[in-house]
Write an enzyme that holds these catalytic residues in place. Structure first.
Site, PDB file in Angstrom:
ATOM      1  N   GLY A   8     -36.736  -7.474  -0.255  1.00 13.12           N
ATOM      2  CA  GLY A   8     -37.578  -7.002  -0.438  1.00 13.12           C
ATOM      3  C   GLY A   8     -38.803  -7.668  -0.989  1.00 13.12           C
ATOM      4  N   ILE A  35     -37.461  -8.854   6.081  1.00 11.44           N
ATOM      5  CA  ILE A  35     -37.017  -7.948   6.639  1.00 11.44           C
ATOM      6  C   ILE A  35     -37.981  -8.638   7.918  1.00 11.44           C
ATOM      7  CG2 ILE A  35     -35.793  -5.886   6.503  1.00 11.44           C
ATOM      8  CD1 ILE A  35     -37.821  -4.581   6.652  1.00 11.44           C
ATOM      9  N   TYR A 143     -36.371  10.571  -2.390  1.00 13.38           N
ATOM     10  CA  TYR A 143     -35.833   9.308  -3.515  1.00 13.38           C
ATOM     11  C   TYR A 143     -35.701   9.346  -5.288  1.00 13.38           C
ATOM     12  CZ  TYR A 143     -39.027   5.752  -6.436  1.00 13.38           C
ATOM     13  OH  TYR A 143     -39.879   4.573  -6.836  1.00 13.38           O
ATOM     14  N   LYS A 147     -31.975   6.974  -6.034  1.00  8.26           N
ATOM     15  CA  LYS A 147     -32.305   6.516  -7.521  1.00  8.26           C
ATOM     16  C   LYS A 147     -31.644   6.570  -8.778  1.00  8.26           C
ATOM     17  CE  LYS A 147     -35.783   3.847  -6.580  1.00  8.26           C
ATOM     18  NZ  LYS A 147     -35.660   2.189  -6.181  1.00  8.26           N
TER      19      LYS A 147
HETATM   20  N1  SER Z   1     -44.425   4.077  -7.087  1.00  4.92           N
HETATM   21  C1  SER Z   1     -43.086   5.385  -7.098  1.00  4.92           C
HETATM   22  C2  SER Z   1     -43.597   6.377  -6.090  1.00  4.92           C
HETATM   23  O1  SER Z   1     -44.788   6.394  -6.743  1.00  4.92           O
HETATM   24  C3  SER Z   1     -42.720   5.345  -8.437  1.00  4.92           C
HETATM   25  O2  SER Z   1     -41.820   4.551  -8.990  1.00  4.92           O
HETATM   26  O3  SER Z   1     -43.118   6.434  -5.607  1.00  4.92           O
END
Ligand code: SER
Length: 321
Positions: A8, A35, A143, A147
């Site tokens: 990445g 990628i 998200y 995590k």
């Molecule tokens: N910067 C990220 C987001 O806003 C948070 O870790 O998704």
């Protein structure tokens, strides 16, 4: 000697991290993984080796790790929070499926692994102010789910297989180099672009929405310093709270007006981003990072603002953006 692969490497953090690691460990020792459709260019491409390294393609990553005798992987591939809500299946595939690929390769080929976590790993029932290092983590975004699961998987691979996994929970990252894109904290970057272009900033979050933020040079130091830290001192691994400032839109606006007095901001809340921001901490406590590996950020809101405005004025006048 470190041989590093960044997965990445053309993203928001990776593009700056790659150059920083190259200046530290030597250009030839840092492989820029990318990628298709996000190929490196300019200095990133010209200063050292680059290989296609799609995190969802385990054999491609393994081949690169073997070819360059990689001993440390910085796994920076992810979708940011708002994009992950729009594409939850892809967010899981990249965030967790990809991490599993990396950890398996690290186990077999004996690599250390850095993977960022986030303030998004917390949720509504986490204490909001001075959020402790070890606390409730029940996020309700994809998200956040990736995590938290990633943190647990990292600790599992360390305890079960001895893989040297380390991670920080990044707050919103502010930078003048690569655009973030798809994050809840992106407004803290976009506001500076609007200010330098003389535009009225339409803020997607309401006044009083506090979140932690950090200037990119500190974020790069956090990643590199943690990977350099003496493992004997690490009580935690996946993942450390780190922060530089807890701010909300009015504070950012006022800091910019110190330099651009007629800067204007109006509120146009985005319900998706607002709901995500409301579920995240107002401020996190990074005492453990300070104690266990000497975390010590250099930039606050004032110095970040000074530097961002100065750098963006140069960048926008050159590129005519
Ligand atoms: N910067 C990220 C987001 O806003 C948070 O870790 O998704």
């Amino acid at each position: 000697m470190k041989n590093i692969l960044i997965i990445g490497s053309t993203g928001q953090i990776g593009s700056e991290l790659a150059l920083c690691l190259r200046s530290r460990y030597g250009n030839e020792n840092v492989v820029v993984g990318y990628i298709k459709g996000a190929e490196p260019s300019g200095e990133l491409l010209e200063s050292g080796p680059a290989e296609e390294a799609d995190i969802t393609n385990a054999s491609q990553i393994a081949a690169t790790v073997k070819k360059y005798k990689i001993d440390t992987v910085y796994n920076m591939a992810a979708l940011l929070s708002a994009t992950a809500e729009a594409k939850p299946q892809m967010a899981w595939h990249i965030g967790l499926g990809g991490l599993f690929n990396v950890l398996e390769i690290a186990r077999e080929l004996k690599c250390a692994v850095f993977t960022p976590s986030s303030i998004g790993a917390f949720g509504h029932n986490t204490p909001k102010d001075k959020t402790p290092q070890d606390t409730v983590q029940r996020p309700q975004t994809m998200y956040g789910v990736t995590k938290v699961a990633g943190e647990l998987l990292g600790d599992y691979y360390f305890k079960r297989f001895g893989v040297d996994t380390r991670s920080v929970r990044f707050p919103g990252l502010i930078s003048h180099v690569a655009h973030p894109g798809g994050g809840t904290t992106d407004y803290a970057v976009e506001i500076y672009y609007a200010a330098v272009k003389g535009e009225t900033f339409k803020c997607p979050l309401q006044a009083g929405t506090f979140m932690d933020m950090m200037y990119m040079p500190d974020a790069l130091d956090a990643a590199i310093d943690l990977m350099e830290a003496n493992p004997d001192r690490l009580v935690h691994r996946n993942s450390f709270n780190v922060t530089s400032m807890s701010i909300e839109p009015e504070m950012l606006c006022s800091a910019i007006r110190e330099h651009i007095p007629d800067f204007k901001m109006e509120y146009c809340p985005d319900p998706v981003r607002q709901a995500i921001a409301d579920s995240w901490p107002n401020s996190i406590d990074d005492t453990c990072a300070k104690e266990e590996w000497g975390w010590n950020p250099k930039y606050n809101l004032k110095s970040t603002t000074e530097n961002m405005l100065e750098e963006l004025k140069k960048k926008l006048s050159v590129n005519g953006l």
